[in-house]
Design a protein around this motif. Structure first.
Motif, mmCIF file in Angstrom:
data_model
loop_
_atom_site.group_PDB
_atom_site.id
_atom_site.type_symbol
_atom_site.label_atom_id
_atom_site.label_comp_id
_atom_site.label_asym_id
_atom_site.label_seq_id
_atom_site.Cartn_x
_atom_site.Cartn_y
_atom_site.Cartn_z
ATOM 1 N N GLY A 153 -20.553 11.859 19.867
ATOM 2 C CA GLY A 153 -19.277 11.148 19.964
ATOM 3 C C GLY A 153 -18.710 10.875 18.579
ATOM 4 N N ALA A 154 -17.574 10.193 18.526
ATOM 5 C CA ALA A 154 -16.979 9.810 17.239
ATOM 6 C C ALA A 154 -16.064 8.611 17.456
ATOM 7 C CB ALA A 154 -16.181 10.961 16.646
ATOM 8 N N ASP A 155 -15.843 7.875 16.387
ATOM 9 C CA ASP A 155 -14.890 6.762 16.458
ATOM 10 C C ASP A 155 -13.468 7.249 16.197
ATOM 11 O OD1 ASP A 155 -16.762 4.532 16.901
ATOM 12 O OD2 ASP A 155 -17.590 5.245 15.009
ATOM 13 N N GLU A 156 -13.328 8.246 15.358
ATOM 14 C CA GLU A 156 -12.015 8.841 15.081
ATOM 15 C C GLU A 156 -12.241 10.195 14.412
ATOM 16 O OE1 GLU A 156 -9.416 6.295 12.834
ATOM 17 O OE2 GLU A 156 -7.630 7.451 13.371
ATOM 18 N N VAL A 157 -11.323 11.122 14.673
ATOM 19 C CA VAL A 157 -11.429 12.478 14.106
ATOM 20 C C VAL A 157 -10.059 12.856 13.545
ATOM 21 C CG1 VAL A 157 -12.058 14.884 14.580
ATOM 22 C CG2 VAL A 157 -13.060 13.051 15.960
ATOM 23 N N ASP A 158 -10.012 13.381 12.310
ATOM 24 C CA ASP A 158 -8.719 13.761 11.735
ATOM 25 C C ASP A 158 -8.441 15.257 11.933
ATOM 26 O OD1 ASP A 158 -9.942 15.241 9.708
ATOM 27 O OD2 ASP A 158 -9.539 13.796 8.116
ATOM 28 N N SER A 159 -7.316 15.710 11.373
ATOM 29 C CA SER A 159 -6.909 17.109 11.601
ATOM 30 C C SER A 159 -7.873 18.116 11.010
ATOM 31 C CB SER A 159 -5.542 17.405 10.981
ATOM 32 O OG SER A 159 -4.810 16.292 10.776
ATOM 33 N N ASP A 160 -8.648 17.718 10.002
ATOM 34 C CA ASP A 160 -9.624 18.639 9.403
ATOM 35 C C ASP A 160 -11.019 18.456 9.989
ATOM 36 O OD1 ASP A 160 -7.773 19.806 7.648
ATOM 37 O OD2 ASP A 160 -7.952 18.092 6.290
ATOM 38 N N LEU A 161 -11.096 17.757 11.107
ATOM 39 C CA LEU A 161 -12.363 17.471 11.799
ATOM 40 C C LEU A 161 -13.279 16.542 11.005
ATOM 41 C CD1 LEU A 161 -13.364 20.835 13.550
ATOM 42 C CD2 LEU A 161 -11.818 19.052 14.299
ATOM 43 N N ASN A 162 -12.733 15.836 10.005
ATOM 44 C CA ASN A 162 -13.503 14.752 9.397
ATOM 45 C C ASN A 162 -13.588 13.619 10.413
ATOM 46 O OD1 ASN A 162 -13.611 15.975 6.711
ATOM 47 N ND2 ASN A 162 -11.407 15.549 6.662
ATOM 48 N N CYS A 163 -14.726 12.947 10.456
ATOM 49 C CA CYS A 163 -14.924 11.895 11.467
ATOM 50 C C CYS A 163 -15.334 10.573 10.833
ATOM 51 C CB CYS A 163 -16.045 12.266 12.424
ATOM 52 S SG CYS A 163 -15.864 13.848 13.228
ATOM 53 N N ASN A 303 -11.694 26.301 12.077
ATOM 54 C CA ASN A 303 -10.812 27.284 11.426
ATOM 55 C C ASN A 303 -9.340 26.865 11.502
ATOM 56 O OD1 ASN A 303 -10.160 27.664 14.070
ATOM 57 N ND2 ASN A 303 -10.885 29.781 14.207
ATOM 58 N N GLY A 304 -9.098 25.640 11.932
ATOM 59 C CA GLY A 304 -7.729 25.120 11.969
ATOM 60 C C GLY A 304 -7.016 25.340 13.293
ATOM 61 N N GLU A 305 -7.621 26.153 14.171
ATOM 62 C CA GLU A 305 -6.983 26.401 15.469
ATOM 63 C C GLU A 305 -7.023 25.144 16.332
ATOM 64 O OE1 GLU A 305 -8.381 31.034 15.895
ATOM 65 O OE2 GLU A 305 -8.868 29.624 17.515
ATOM 66 N N GLU A 306 -5.961 24.958 17.097
ATOM 67 C CA GLU A 306 -5.946 23.851 18.053
ATOM 68 C C GLU A 306 -5.381 24.374 19.368
ATOM 69 O OE1 GLU A 306 -4.395 20.127 16.633
ATOM 70 O OE2 GLU A 306 -3.856 19.505 18.664
ATOM 71 N N ALA A 307 -6.048 24.035 20.461
ATOM 72 C CA ALA A 307 -5.572 24.487 21.774
ATOM 73 C C ALA A 307 -5.735 23.359 22.767
ATOM 74 C CB ALA A 307 -6.399 25.688 22.230
ATOM 75 N N THR A 308 -4.807 23.301 23.721
ATOM 76 C CA THR A 308 -4.963 22.343 24.812
ATOM 77 C C THR A 308 -5.110 23.128 26.104
ATOM 78 O OG1 THR A 308 -3.774 20.593 23.678
ATOM 79 C CG2 THR A 308 -3.887 20.431 26.060
ATOM 80 N N LEU A 309 -6.291 22.979 26.731
ATOM 81 C CA LEU A 309 -6.562 23.674 27.992
ATOM 82 C C LEU A 309 -6.179 22.761 29.142
ATOM 83 C CD1 LEU A 309 -10.120 25.220 27.393
ATOM 84 C CD2 LEU A 309 -7.895 26.223 26.903
ATOM 85 N N ARG A 310 -5.346 23.275 30.025
ATOM 86 C CA ARG A 310 -5.003 22.501 31.208
ATOM 87 C C ARG A 310 -6.067 22.737 32.278
ATOM 88 N NH1 ARG A 310 -0.742 20.116 29.831
ATOM 89 N NH2 ARG A 310 -0.586 19.081 31.832
ATOM 90 N N GLU A 311 -5.924 22.001 33.389
ATOM 91 C CA GLU A 311 -6.968 22.021 34.426
ATOM 92 C C GLU A 311 -7.451 23.429 34.787
ATOM 93 O OE1 GLU A 311 -4.848 18.733 36.948
ATOM 94 O OE2 GLU A 311 -6.533 19.608 38.024
ATOM 95 N N GLU A 312 -6.490 24.295 35.143
ATOM 96 C CA GLU A 312 -6.855 25.633 35.594
ATOM 97 C C GLU A 312 -7.523 26.437 34.481
ATOM 98 O OE1 GLU A 312 -6.786 25.097 39.032
ATOM 99 O OE2 GLU A 312 -6.962 27.249 38.613
ATOM 100 N N GLU A 313 -7.038 26.216 33.266
ATOM 101 C CA GLU A 313 -7.588 26.968 32.135
ATOM 102 C C GLU A 313 -9.017 26.527 31.856
ATOM 103 O OE1 GLU A 313 -3.670 27.737 29.425
ATOM 104 O OE2 GLU A 313 -4.406 25.703 29.590
ATOM 105 N N ILE A 314 -9.300 25.238 32.031
ATOM 106 C CA ILE A 314 -10.669 24.740 31.819
ATOM 107 C C ILE A 314 -11.582 25.400 32.841
ATOM 108 C CG2 ILE A 314 -12.192 22.725 31.920
ATOM 109 C CD1 ILE A 314 -9.705 21.029 31.167
ATOM 110 N N LYS A 315 -11.107 25.377 34.108
ATOM 111 C CA LYS A 315 -11.928 25.902 35.205
ATOM 112 C C LYS A 315 -12.214 27.394 35.009
ATOM 113 C CE LYS A 315 -10.367 24.536 39.139
ATOM 114 N NZ LYS A 315 -9.639 24.525 40.415
ATOM 115 N N ASN A 316 -11.176 28.117 34.560
ATOM 116 C CA ASN A 316 -11.313 29.572 34.478
ATOM 117 C C ASN A 316 -11.831 30.052 33.125
ATOM 118 O OD1 ASN A 316 -10.308 29.813 37.040
ATOM 119 N ND2 ASN A 316 -8.187 29.840 36.343
#
Ligand SMILES: O=C[C@H](O)[C@H](O)[C@H](O)COP(=O)(O)O
Length: 323
Positions: A153-163, A303-316
């Protein structure tokens, strides 16, 4: 995988798991009924919370918010396990915090056969209990200094994945297990997803310190710019919080300018004599998974990529992304 918003009120199946490590997150301390379907589990939370409310616990809107947050944690944890804990992974680190019980839950769902050939390494008392109660094989990092994957887990995460980590005072062991892991993955709900550290987690950087040095260290941390740094006090005990390693914790909030360069902040704090470990984890994560309110999961990668998977995308998705 259904959205938390459309969860069925069906709490009849599954096992009970503890659910929280941090003080101050009391809405999440009810036992959670778990099934393979996250939607069922969100519903179970609703039932649990409803019965608590009947006993005079928090209001409907507060409990609804807590339910959504729990659903988000579960989505993040389940998705991260599905993507990163693969059958060939044999040594697995288990982190700490309120999202981690869902990690263990999902690992258990992978089945006895695969888990009988694995060993699980805890980051502290909470994760040790989770491993043992789930019937998984417990090991320690001194036996297994090379870990395949650690999920934490983490308390907070920034854009460079520093936590920022250590809200539950586990960050020393957590950092050892993060470093020992070929792949370190962070799981959290949407509230922890920030651009700059210190935006939502206001308590400051947790610093584990040798007890006899705390007063001098407080002075030195104040001089480094954290005038409001304090010794973390226990909630149900007179005196300070004592970590799993017998040390104290200083919580040191800093200005945004310092949080914008977390690696320099980490270095400066770590150089202070008496500091055991600092709860800044800089560029250690391969990926961070955030469960969102709408049932989607945002994934940030190293690598800087960011994606948001919606319900169907998570499942598939079905795909493994881990090494
Ligand atoms: O020391 C505790 C750990 O770093 C936790 O992973 C962190 O505090 C997040 O915990 P929670 O999910 O309970 O907010």
């Amino acid at each position: 995988m259904s959205s938390p918003a459309i969860a069925r009120l069906d709490a009849s199946k599954g096992s009970s798991i503890p659910n929280n490590s941090n003080p101050g997150d009391a809405t999440a301390t009810a036992n959670v009924t778990t099934s393979t379907n996250p939607a069922d589990n969100v519903a179970a939370h609703a039932v649990n919370i409803a019965s608590q409310e009947a006993k005079g616990a928090p209001s409907a809107s507060a409990t609804q918010a807590a339910t959504v947050i729990e659903g988000a944690k579960q989505l993040a944890a389940y998705t991260a396990v599905d993507h990163h804990i693969l059958p060939h992974h044999k040594v697995i680190g288990i982190g700490s915090g309120s999202t981690v019980p869902y990690v263990v839950d999902r690992i258990v769902q992978q089945g006895k056969e695969v888990n009988s050939g694995r060993v699980f390494i805890p980051t502290g008392f909470q994760s040790k209990e989770l491993i043992v109660k789930a019937g998984l094989i417990l090991g320690d990092v001194d036996q297994y200094p090379n870990i395949d994957v650690t999920v934490d887990g983490a308390d907070e995460v920034d854009s460079d994945l520093n936590c920022i980590k250590g809200g539950g005072a586990c960050h020393l062991r957590e950092k050892v297990l993060a470093e020992a892991a070929e792949t370190w993955v962070v799981v959290a709900d949407y509230r922890k997803n920030s651009k700059v550290l210190g935006t939502t987690y206001k308590q400051g950087v947790p610093i584990e310190v040798a007890p006899f040095a705390y007063a001098k260290l407080l002075q030195n941390v104040h001089r480094l710019g954290s005038e409001k740094a304090v010794l973390r006090m226990a909630k149900a005990k007179a005196g300070p919080v004592v970590t799993d390693n017998g040390n104290f914790v200083i919580d040191a909030p800093f200005d945004e300018s310092k949080y914008k360069d977390p690696h320099s902040l980490l270095t400066n704090l770590k150089m202070l004599t008496g500091v055991v470990e600092v709860g800044l984890f800089c560029r250690m994560a391969k990926a961070a998974y955030f469960g969102n309110q709408d049932g989607s999961v945002t994934i940030k990668r190293d690598n800087g990529e960011e994606a948001t998977l919606r319900e169907e995308e998570i499942k598939n998705y079905g795909g493994a992304t881990s090494t």
